[in-house]
Motif scaffolding. Structure first.
Motif, mmCIF file in Angstrom:
data_model
loop_
_atom_site.group_PDB
_atom_site.id
_atom_site.type_symbol
_atom_site.label_atom_id
_atom_site.label_comp_id
_atom_site.label_asym_id
_atom_site.label_seq_id
_atom_site.Cartn_x
_atom_site.Cartn_y
_atom_site.Cartn_z
ATOM 1 N N HIS A 243 0.867 -1.183 0.000
ATOM 2 C CA HIS A 243 0.000 0.000 0.000
ATOM 3 C C HIS A 243 0.900 1.228 0.000
ATOM 4 C CE1 HIS A 243 -3.301 2.652 1.483
ATOM 5 N NE2 HIS A 243 -2.274 3.274 2.073
ATOM 6 N N MET A 244 0.615 2.198 -0.875
ATOM 7 C CA MET A 244 1.328 3.474 -0.907
ATOM 8 C C MET A 244 0.293 4.581 -0.875
ATOM 9 S SD MET A 244 4.150 2.778 -3.890
ATOM 10 C CE MET A 244 4.911 1.164 -4.044
ATOM 11 N N ASP A 245 0.511 5.576 0.004
ATOM 12 C CA ASP A 245 -0.393 6.722 0.027
ATOM 13 C C ASP A 245 0.370 8.003 0.318
ATOM 14 O OD1 ASP A 245 -0.463 7.511 2.899
ATOM 15 O OD2 ASP A 245 -1.564 5.656 3.227
ATOM 16 N N CYS A 246 -0.297 9.134 0.133
ATOM 17 C CA CYS A 246 0.342 10.438 0.319
ATOM 18 C C CYS A 246 -0.053 11.081 1.649
ATOM 19 C CB CYS A 246 0.023 11.362 -0.847
ATOM 20 S SG CYS A 246 -1.737 11.773 -0.987
ATOM 21 N N GLY A 247 -0.541 10.285 2.588
ATOM 22 C CA GLY A 247 -0.884 10.792 3.914
ATOM 23 C C GLY A 247 0.378 11.016 4.728
ATOM 24 N N PRO A 248 0.210 11.130 6.046
ATOM 25 C CA PRO A 248 1.376 11.307 6.920
ATOM 26 C C PRO A 248 2.380 10.167 6.736
ATOM 27 C CG PRO A 248 -0.668 11.585 8.156
ATOM 28 C CD PRO A 248 -1.050 11.089 6.796
ATOM 29 N N VAL A 249 3.657 10.472 6.893
ATOM 30 C CA VAL A 249 4.697 9.461 6.759
ATOM 31 C C VAL A 249 4.579 8.475 7.910
ATOM 32 C CG1 VAL A 249 7.189 9.030 6.695
ATOM 33 C CG2 VAL A 249 6.236 11.041 5.540
ATOM 34 N N ARG A 250 4.355 7.200 7.571
ATOM 35 C CA ARG A 250 4.210 6.133 8.552
ATOM 36 C C ARG A 250 4.350 4.810 7.802
ATOM 37 N NH1 ARG A 250 0.022 7.324 5.887
ATOM 38 N NH2 ARG A 250 -1.969 6.263 5.952
ATOM 39 N N SER A 251 4.539 3.729 8.534
ATOM 40 C CA SER A 251 4.644 2.418 7.893
ATOM 41 C C SER A 251 4.084 1.360 8.835
ATOM 42 C CB SER A 251 6.088 2.113 7.523
ATOM 43 O OG SER A 251 6.910 2.120 8.661
ATOM 44 N N TRP A 252 3.672 0.233 8.251
ATOM 45 C CA TRP A 252 3.079 -0.854 9.025
ATOM 46 C C TRP A 252 3.166 -2.148 8.223
ATOM 47 C CZ3 TRP A 252 0.429 2.897 6.441
ATOM 48 C CH2 TRP A 252 -0.470 2.491 5.460
ATOM 49 N N GLY A 253 2.851 -3.222 8.894
ATOM 50 C CA GLY A 253 2.737 -4.520 8.247
ATOM 51 C C GLY A 253 3.943 -5.413 8.448
ATOM 52 N N SER A 254 3.747 -6.647 7.992
ATOM 53 C CA SER A 254 4.833 -7.625 8.114
ATOM 54 C C SER A 254 4.854 -8.540 6.911
ATOM 55 C CB SER A 254 4.642 -8.439 9.382
ATOM 56 O OG SER A 254 3.399 -9.084 9.371
#
Length: 189
Positions: free
Chosen positions: A178-189
């Protein structure tokens, strides 16, 4: 309205010919952050949809200007395929996708899993899965879920994160990023 040149070519065809020659001369970007700041002369996006069979492969930005017709095509391509509802895709999301693709150094187009989602589609997907956000960036044309056969989810995730332009989610079991232009953050494994 189609604008014709003296040689009988449309403005778009002329831009396309220019862009095709510019691709060969374009520099290789060493990092996406520079790309997102405007380094280089062109930006290109390549995707296909397994759902609709459609493809896009186009220059959408030249010398600091977005090409309106190309952006219109991207908006249509990334529509909610379930009901053909179209939303303007945030240009920052397109730039992040293009920059990450460039970092991966592949010619293979992205497979678009999900672009814009209408409220009804998002609600339906949310009812089926706990992994779908109620206020998803997909609802606003600010996100894309993408896959590449030639690159792992981890490689795509790392490239998108290197862009530093928004949210990046790793969905290894489902084989997409998933790529988006919202706040810089990351998640998942």
């Amino acid at each position: 309205m189609t604008e014709m040149t003296s040689g009988g070519l449309t403005r778009r065809a002329l831009l396309g010919a220019f862009a095709a020659s510019a691709v060969a001369a374009a520099p290789t970007y060493s990092n996406a952050a520079g790309f997102l700041r405007g380094a280089g002369d062109i930006r290109r996006i390549r995707m296909f949809s397994g759902r609709t069979g459609e493809r896009v492969d186009m220059i959408y930005w030249i010398e600091g200007d977005y090409i309106a017709d190309a952006i219109k095509e991207v908006n249509f391509f990334m529509r909610d395929w379930r009901n053909d509802e179209i939303k303007t895709i945030d240009l920052r999301t397109i730039d992040i996708m293009a920059a990450a693709h460039n970092l991966l150094d592949v010619s293979e187009p992205y497979m678009l899993i999900s672009g814009y989602r209408s409220p009804s589609t998002n609600a339906m997907l949310r009812a089926r899965s706990s992994g779908v956000a109620k206020n998803s960036r997909h609802l606003y044309g600010q996100a894309a879920d993408l896959r590449l056969a030639s690159r792992s989810v981890g490689q795509m995730y790392s490239a998108a994160k290197a862009c530093g332009g928004g949210g990046v989610g790793r969905y290894t079991r489902s084989d997409f990023v998933h790529m988006d232009c919202g706040p810089v953050r990351s998640w998942g494994s």
